[in-house]
Design a protein around this motif. Sequence first.
Motif, short mmCIF file in Angstrom:
data_model
loop_
_atom_site.label_atom_id
_atom_site.label_comp_id
_atom_site.label_asym_id
_atom_site.label_seq_id
_atom_site.Cartn_x
_atom_site.Cartn_y
_atom_site.Cartn_z
N GLN A 126 -9.64 -9.01 -11.00
CA GLN A 126 -9.43 -10.26 -11.72
C GLN A 126 -8.55 -10.05 -12.96
O GLN A 126 -8.57 -10.86 -13.88
N GLY A 127 -7.81 -8.95 -12.98
CA GLY A 127 -6.93 -8.67 -14.11
C GLY A 127 -7.60 -7.96 -15.26
O GLY A 127 -7.04 -7.88 -16.36
N GLU A 128 -8.80 -7.38 -15.03
CA GLU A 128 -9.51 -6.69 -16.12
C GLU A 128 -8.74 -5.44 -16.55
O GLU A 128 -8.34 -4.63 -15.72
N THR A 129 -8.57 -5.28 -17.85
CA THR A 129 -7.81 -4.14 -18.35
C THR A 129 -8.61 -2.85 -18.35
O THR A 129 -8.02 -1.77 -18.38
N ASP A 130 -9.93 -2.94 -18.33
CA ASP A 130 -10.76 -1.74 -18.42
C ASP A 130 -11.51 -1.45 -17.12
O ASP A 130 -12.46 -0.67 -17.10
N HIS A 131 -11.09 -2.06 -16.02
CA HIS A 131 -11.76 -1.85 -14.74
C HIS A 131 -11.41 -0.47 -14.20
O HIS A 131 -10.24 -0.08 -14.18
N PRO A 132 -12.41 0.33 -13.75
CA PRO A 132 -12.11 1.67 -13.22
C PRO A 132 -11.30 1.61 -11.93
O PRO A 132 -11.55 0.75 -11.07
N ILE A 133 -10.33 2.51 -11.81
CA ILE A 133 -9.47 2.57 -10.63
C ILE A 133 -9.28 4.03 -10.23
O ILE A 133 -9.07 4.90 -11.09
N ASP A 134 -9.35 4.30 -8.94
CA ASP A 134 -9.03 5.62 -8.42
C ASP A 134 -7.50 5.72 -8.35
O ASP A 134 -6.88 5.26 -7.40
N MET A 135 -6.89 6.30 -9.39
CA MET A 135 -5.44 6.31 -9.48
C MET A 135 -4.80 7.18 -8.40
O MET A 135 -3.68 6.90 -7.96
N SER A 136 -5.49 8.22 -7.96
CA SER A 136 -4.94 9.05 -6.87
C SER A 136 -4.78 8.20 -5.62
O SER A 136 -3.76 8.28 -4.92
N GLU A 137 -5.77 7.37 -5.35
CA GLU A 137 -5.72 6.51 -4.18
C GLU A 137 -4.66 5.43 -4.34
O GLU A 137 -3.90 5.14 -3.41
N LEU A 138 -4.59 4.82 -5.53
CA LEU A 138 -3.61 3.76 -5.76
C LEU A 138 -2.19 4.30 -5.66
O LEU A 138 -1.31 3.66 -5.07
N LEU A 139 -1.94 5.48 -6.23
CA LEU A 139 -0.60 6.05 -6.17
C LEU A 139 -0.22 6.41 -4.73
O LEU A 139 0.93 6.26 -4.33
N ALA A 140 -1.20 6.89 -3.96
CA ALA A 140 -0.94 7.18 -2.55
C ALA A 140 -0.58 5.90 -1.81
O ALA A 140 0.33 5.88 -0.96
N PHE A 141 -1.28 4.81 -2.13
CA PHE A 141 -0.95 3.51 -1.53
C PHE A 141 0.46 3.09 -1.92
O PHE A 141 1.23 2.59 -1.07
N ALA A 142 0.82 3.29 -3.19
CA ALA A 142 2.16 2.91 -3.66
C ALA A 142 3.24 3.67 -2.87
O ALA A 142 4.29 3.10 -2.54
N LEU A 143 2.98 4.93 -2.56
CA LEU A 143 3.96 5.72 -1.82
C LEU A 143 4.18 5.15 -0.42
O LEU A 143 5.30 5.20 0.11
N THR A 144 3.11 4.63 0.19
CA THR A 144 3.28 4.04 1.52
C THR A 144 4.19 2.82 1.46
O THR A 144 4.87 2.49 2.45
N LYS A 145 4.21 2.14 0.32
CA LYS A 145 5.08 0.98 0.14
C LYS A 145 6.52 1.40 -0.16
O LYS A 145 7.46 0.70 0.20
N MET A 146 6.67 2.54 -0.83
CA MET A 146 7.98 2.97 -1.31
C MET A 146 8.72 3.84 -0.30
O MET A 146 9.95 3.96 -0.37
N ASP A 147 8.01 4.50 0.59
CA ASP A 147 8.59 5.53 1.45
C ASP A 147 9.81 5.04 2.23
O ASP A 147 10.85 5.71 2.26
N LYS A 148 9.71 3.90 2.87
CA LYS A 148 10.80 3.40 3.70
C LYS A 148 12.08 3.21 2.89
O LYS A 148 13.18 3.62 3.30
N THR A 149 11.96 2.60 1.70
CA THR A 149 13.13 2.30 0.89
C THR A 149 13.70 3.55 0.22
O THR A 149 14.91 3.79 0.24
N VAL A 150 12.83 4.35 -0.40
CA VAL A 150 13.29 5.48 -1.21
C VAL A 150 13.68 6.69 -0.36
O VAL A 150 14.73 7.30 -0.57
N VAL A 151 12.83 7.04 0.60
CA VAL A 151 13.04 8.27 1.37
C VAL A 151 13.88 8.01 2.62
O VAL A 151 14.94 8.62 2.80
#
Length: 287
Positions: free
Chosen positions: A99-124
């Motif tokens: 809901q846009g919470e600034t202090d909500h805990p996030i598994d950044m390793s997982e989020l960054l891995a997800f981001a790579l799946t979005k970026m791979d086609k364009t960047v690599v």
Amino acid sequence: MVTMGQGSDKAKLDEGKEAAADAPEHSPLSRLINLFRLACCQRRRSREAREASYGKLLDLGRKIPEQKQTDWYEKLAWWSDAKTKRGARVFVLAPRGPQGETDHPIDMSELLAFALTKMDKTVVKENTAFAVVWVQLSDHRVWPWQAWRFSELLHARYADNLEAVHVIHPSWTIRILRLFLWPLASDEFWDYFYAHERIEFLDTHIDFGKFRLPKDVYEYDKWLDQQAAELSKSNAMRHGGAFGGMGMGMGMDSTSQTDEEKKKFDIQMEEMKRLLEQQGQGGKKLD
């Protein structure tokens, strides 16, 4: 007279020059990374090892439950329809709660891995230039050494194709890091690593005609403006208007975007942090 051995050596030398001429030009960021490896006496990982590690990150991102991707992560990492003024694609990373919470805990390793799946086609695969807009909301969520370790796992084309990283609402750690790097990094490096205190400061780098961020990010931007206004009013009352006048004057005299941001927050943000602590508004992290 040229002997067979000398002719062979000359041919190899010519081949080497041709290969160097045809090799892709590396970005200042990738050169800085390589320099850092040498300074730290680190052995460069083989291309095969890096690609294997990168493949594992992609596998991690693809294993994230589809509902979690759709309901949450799709709102935290995406390709923008906008491009930079130099024509590069823009990828946005905006970690925060559902809901846009600034202090909500996030598994950044997982989020960054997800981001790579979005970026791979364009960047690599398509080998396309890109820029990253990293919305921190005053909380970096990833420590510098964690970011460094993560970069070691990426495909080489991320460094080669990166136009710039634009941090919006930087954490205090990012500000300190930039201060530490100021006397060390080259001028060229600063064209690749920006920190913007407000969304509007991206206008000189990105086409705002198509660039959009979620509503809660704009609301946070306004919240910072409100806190700055309260700070200015508080200090004007405390110092008879001198602080407010000085701050406004410095803003008007600014001629470059970087100087404008630096002057504005060198004066205001330290006082803002103390003001928030006095008012007990610790819910908004200023790290």
